[in-house]
Design a protein around this motif. Structure first.
Motif, mmCIF file in Angstrom:
data_model
loop_
_atom_site.group_PDB
_atom_site.id
_atom_site.type_symbol
_atom_site.label_atom_id
_atom_site.label_comp_id
_atom_site.label_asym_id
_atom_site.label_seq_id
_atom_site.Cartn_x
_atom_site.Cartn_y
_atom_site.Cartn_z
ATOM 1 N N THR A 65 32.771 50.117 37.258
ATOM 2 C CA THR A 65 32.325 49.113 38.212
ATOM 3 C C THR A 65 33.309 47.953 38.261
ATOM 4 N N HIS A 66 33.871 47.717 39.436
ATOM 5 C CA HIS A 66 34.758 46.583 39.669
ATOM 6 C C HIS A 66 34.154 45.731 40.779
ATOM 7 N N ARG A 67 34.204 44.420 40.581
ATOM 8 C CA ARG A 67 33.613 43.498 41.551
ATOM 9 C C ARG A 67 34.596 42.372 41.833
ATOM 10 N N VAL A 68 34.742 42.033 43.112
ATOM 11 C CA VAL A 68 35.506 40.857 43.518
ATOM 12 C C VAL A 68 34.527 39.904 44.185
ATOM 13 N N LYS A 69 34.541 38.662 43.734
ATOM 14 C CA LYS A 69 33.729 37.609 44.333
ATOM 15 C C LYS A 69 34.677 36.656 45.051
ATOM 16 N N VAL A 70 34.597 36.610 46.378
ATOM 17 C CA VAL A 70 35.374 35.654 47.155
ATOM 18 C C VAL A 70 34.537 34.379 47.201
ATOM 19 N N VAL A 71 35.111 33.278 46.699
ATOM 20 C CA VAL A 71 34.324 32.053 46.538
ATOM 21 C C VAL A 71 35.020 30.854 47.164
ATOM 22 N N SER A 72 34.193 29.989 47.759
ATOM 23 C CA SER A 72 34.692 28.704 48.246
ATOM 24 C C SER A 72 34.785 27.759 47.060
ATOM 25 N N GLU A 73 35.736 26.837 47.142
ATOM 26 C CA GLU A 73 35.872 25.806 46.105
ATOM 27 C C GLU A 73 35.836 24.442 46.774
ATOM 28 N N PRO A 74 35.138 23.483 46.168
ATOM 29 C CA PRO A 74 34.428 23.634 44.906
ATOM 30 C C PRO A 74 33.311 24.666 45.043
ATOM 31 N N LEU A 75 32.970 25.261 43.898
ATOM 32 C CA LEU A 75 31.956 26.308 43.887
ATOM 33 C C LEU A 75 30.604 25.786 44.344
ATOM 34 N N SER A 76 29.874 26.643 45.043
ATOM 35 C CA SER A 76 28.484 26.337 45.369
ATOM 36 C C SER A 76 27.688 26.314 44.059
ATOM 37 N N SER A 77 26.545 25.681 44.083
ATOM 38 C CA SER A 77 25.681 25.679 42.890
ATOM 39 C C SER A 77 25.362 27.100 42.480
ATOM 40 N N TYR A 78 25.144 27.965 43.457
ATOM 41 C CA TYR A 78 24.850 29.364 43.152
ATOM 42 C C TYR A 78 25.995 30.007 42.371
ATOM 43 N N HIS A 79 27.241 29.793 42.805
ATOM 44 C CA HIS A 79 28.354 30.425 42.105
ATOM 45 C C HIS A 79 28.625 29.788 40.743
ATOM 46 N N LYS A 80 28.281 28.527 40.567
ATOM 47 C CA LYS A 80 28.353 27.946 39.223
ATOM 48 C C LYS A 80 27.393 28.689 38.304
ATOM 49 N N PHE A 81 26.204 28.975 38.812
ATOM 50 C CA PHE A 81 25.227 29.763 38.057
ATOM 51 C C PHE A 81 25.778 31.148 37.755
ATOM 52 N N ILE A 82 26.307 31.833 38.766
ATOM 53 C CA ILE A 82 26.799 33.200 38.571
ATOM 54 C C ILE A 82 27.983 33.229 37.603
ATOM 55 N N LEU A 83 28.838 32.230 37.668
ATOM 56 C CA LEU A 83 29.961 32.170 36.732
ATOM 57 C C LEU A 83 29.433 32.141 35.304
ATOM 58 N N ALA A 84 28.412 31.348 35.072
ATOM 59 C CA ALA A 84 27.813 31.277 33.737
ATOM 60 C C ALA A 84 27.032 32.549 33.410
ATOM 61 N N ALA A 85 26.335 33.095 34.386
ATOM 62 C CA ALA A 85 25.462 34.247 34.157
ATOM 63 C C ALA A 85 26.219 35.572 34.080
ATOM 64 N N SER A 86 27.479 35.605 34.456
ATOM 65 C CA SER A 86 28.235 36.856 34.503
ATOM 66 C C SER A 86 28.693 37.339 33.133
ATOM 67 N N GLU A 87 28.765 36.463 32.178
ATOM 68 C CA GLU A 87 29.285 36.863 30.864
ATOM 69 C C GLU A 87 28.572 38.084 30.281
ATOM 70 N N PRO A 88 27.232 38.156 30.329
ATOM 71 C CA PRO A 88 26.589 39.366 29.792
ATOM 72 C C PRO A 88 26.985 40.640 30.551
ATOM 73 N N MET A 89 27.213 40.534 31.858
ATOM 74 C CA MET A 89 27.636 41.703 32.627
ATOM 75 C C MET A 89 29.051 42.118 32.215
ATOM 76 N N ILE A 90 29.906 41.124 31.968
ATOM 77 C CA ILE A 90 31.275 41.411 31.523
ATOM 78 C C ILE A 90 31.237 42.085 30.143
ATOM 79 N N LYS A 91 30.412 41.545 29.270
ATOM 80 C CA LYS A 91 30.273 42.145 27.928
ATOM 81 C C LYS A 91 29.741 43.570 28.011
ATOM 82 N N ALA A 92 28.933 43.849 29.020
ATOM 83 C CA ALA A 92 28.389 45.200 29.206
ATOM 84 C C ALA A 92 29.456 46.171 29.705
ATOM 85 N N GLY A 93 30.561 45.637 30.245
ATOM 86 C CA GLY A 93 31.655 46.490 30.682
ATOM 87 C C GLY A 93 32.010 46.421 32.152
#
Length: 174
Positions: A65-93
């Motif tokens: 599984t490969h994912r690209v997130k195209v994001v506006s900067e500064p990040l939306s509040s949602y993407h700030k959340f996803i940036l923090a919440a993605s670590e467990p998915m990254i650890k999963a592989g």
């Protein structure tokens, strides 16, 4: 183009051996409940557990599984959340990259988020103006699959790996 149900999309994702996912939006209301929990100060681990569990199931089943997130900067509040919440998915592989929108100008991207499945099919998630899913489209047209694969590859090459991306960094590559 065939319209499919959420259940059919889930089935196709479960049976794919490789998934390339392109996310183009700065907010996703589908995650509203866990996003709200995060905004209330609840633990990232608790709010992102479902996402991490799904990623772990795919990886354990041998799905690349490969994912690209195209994001506006500064990040939306949602993407700030996803940036923090993605670590467990990254650890999963799951392999994730972040592409600041300002770096994506020369990449020709479809108008909707998409999944390329096994290089043989594309699923498009179409949203309406109220950020709700309008429809899910499936195509196996080789020309569309090739164009989406090329778009994903171009974005992937410009995007920053999850562990190198710095939110709101205006300096380009870190």
């Amino acid at each position: 183009m065939e319209l499919i149900s959420v259940e059919r999309r889930s089935e196709l994702l479960r049976t794919a051996r490789s998934i390339r996912k392109m996310e183009l939006r700065d907010n996703y209301s589908i995650d509203a409940e866990i996003f709200a929990a995060w905004r209330e100060g609840r633990s990232i681990a608790a709010t992102a557990k479902g996402m991490a569990d799904r990623a772990a199931e795919r990886i354990a089943a041998g799905v690349v599984t490969h994912r690209v997130k195209v994001v506006s900067e500064p990040l939306s509040s949602y993407h700030k959340f996803i940036l923090a919440a993605s670590e467990p998915m990254i650890k999963a592989g799951e392999v994730m990259r972040w592409l600041p929108r300002r770096l994506a100008s020369t990449v020709f991207l479809p108008g909707n988020d998409f999944f390329v499945l096994d290089g043989e099919a594309v699923i498009f998630n179409v949203f309406d103006g109220e950020d709700q899913r309008a429809e899910i489209q499936l195509t196996q047209d080789p020309a569309v699959v090739d164009r989406c694969t090329a778009a994903f590859t171009s974005a992937w090459e410009l995007a920053l790996p999850y562990d190198e991306y710095r939110a709101d960094s205006r300096a380009g590559r870190v």
